[in-house]
Scaffold this motif. Structure first.
Motif, PDB file in Angstrom:
ATOM      1  N   ARG A  99       0.849  -1.207   0.000  1.00  0.00           N
ATOM      2  CA  ARG A  99       0.000   0.000   0.000  1.00  0.00           C
ATOM      3  C   ARG A  99       0.884   1.257   0.000  1.00  0.00           C
ATOM      4  O   ARG A  99       0.586   2.225  -0.697  1.00  0.00           O
ATOM      5  CB  ARG A  99      -0.928  -0.025   1.214  1.00  0.00           C
ATOM      6  N   VAL A 100       1.968   1.227   0.766  1.00  0.00           N
ATOM      7  CA  VAL A 100       2.878   2.378   0.816  1.00  0.00           C
ATOM      8  C   VAL A 100       3.501   2.614  -0.554  1.00  0.00           C
ATOM      9  O   VAL A 100       3.595   3.754  -1.020  1.00  0.00           O
ATOM     10  CB  VAL A 100       3.967   2.176   1.891  1.00  0.00           C
ATOM     11  N   GLN A 101       3.907   1.546  -1.228  1.00  0.00           N
ATOM     12  CA  GLN A 101       4.497   1.689  -2.560  1.00  0.00           C
ATOM     13  C   GLN A 101       3.478   2.252  -3.549  1.00  0.00           C
ATOM     14  O   GLN A 101       3.826   3.087  -4.392  1.00  0.00           O
ATOM     15  CB  GLN A 101       5.030   0.347  -3.049  1.00  0.00           C
ATOM     16  N   GLN A 102       2.237   1.845  -3.440  1.00  0.00           N
ATOM     17  CA  GLN A 102       1.187   2.375  -4.317  1.00  0.00           C
ATOM     18  C   GLN A 102       0.980   3.860  -4.071  1.00  0.00           C
ATOM     19  O   GLN A 102       0.888   4.652  -5.019  1.00  0.00           O
ATOM     20  CB  GLN A 102      -0.133   1.628  -4.089  1.00  0.00           C
ATOM     21  N   LEU A 103       0.916   4.244  -2.799  1.00  0.00           N
ATOM     22  CA  LEU A 103       0.721   5.660  -2.463  1.00  0.00           C
ATOM     23  C   LEU A 103       1.938   6.497  -2.873  1.00  0.00           C
ATOM     24  O   LEU A 103       1.788   7.617  -3.348  1.00  0.00           O
ATOM     25  CB  LEU A 103       0.439   5.815  -0.968  1.00  0.00           C
ATOM     26  N   ALA A 104       3.131   5.933  -2.699  1.00  0.00           N
ATOM     27  CA  ALA A 104       4.349   6.648  -3.090  1.00  0.00           C
ATOM     28  C   ALA A 104       4.378   6.853  -4.598  1.00  0.00           C
ATOM     29  O   ALA A 104       4.750   7.926  -5.079  1.00  0.00           O
ATOM     30  CB  ALA A 104       5.581   5.878  -2.629  1.00  0.00           C
ATOM     31  N   GLU A 105       3.972   5.840  -5.335  1.00  0.00           N
ATOM     32  CA  GLU A 105       3.957   5.956  -6.791  1.00  0.00           C
ATOM     33  C   GLU A 105       2.992   7.048  -7.239  1.00  0.00           C
ATOM     34  O   GLU A 105       3.332   7.853  -8.110  1.00  0.00           O
ATOM     35  CB  GLU A 105       3.549   4.620  -7.410  1.00  0.00           C
ATOM     36  N   SER A 106       1.832   7.104  -6.617  1.00  0.00           N
ATOM     37  CA  SER A 106       0.864   8.132  -7.018  1.00  0.00           C
ATOM     38  C   SER A 106       1.323   9.535  -6.615  1.00  0.00           C
ATOM     39  O   SER A 106       0.924  10.516  -7.237  1.00  0.00           O
ATOM     40  CB  SER A 106      -0.518   7.832  -6.441  1.00  0.00           C
ATOM     41  N   ALA A 107       2.176   9.619  -5.577  1.00  0.00           N
ATOM     42  CA  ALA A 107       2.711  10.917  -5.138  1.00  0.00           C
ATOM     43  C   ALA A 107       4.066  11.214  -5.784  1.00  0.00           C
ATOM     44  O   ALA A 107       4.696  12.216  -5.460  1.00  0.00           O
ATOM     45  CB  ALA A 107       2.853  10.930  -3.619  1.00  0.00           C
TER      46      ALA A 107
END
Length: 74
Positions: A4-12
């Motif tokens: 989930r952190v990697q997904q959020l980091a990618e979107s940011a």
């Protein structure tokens, strides 16, 4: 599969190195930051499991500019 952190980091548009660096600036150890990056906090019985204190998840949310609740899968 990305955490989930990697997904959020990618979107940011936050890279792995930037995430780890920002977590280190917030006094989070590199091993703990790596555990968070890999999503190991998502499988827990207590927030103290794997040295995942709630304060570290708050730091993560701050780095990613999201709320703490968004760190957990829906």
């Amino acid at each position: 599969m990305n955490s989930r952190v990697q997904q959020l980091a990618e979107s940011a548009h936050i890279s792995f190195d930037e995430f780890i660096g920002e977590m280190r600036k917030r006094n989070c150890s590199e091993p703990t930051a790596l555990k968070i990056w890999n999503g190991l906090y998502e499988d827990f019985n207590e927030f103290k499991d794997n040295d995942m204190l709630l304060s570290n998840l708050r730091k993560t949310a701050d780095v990613l500019r999201v709320t703490t609740g968004m760190l957990f899968s829906k």
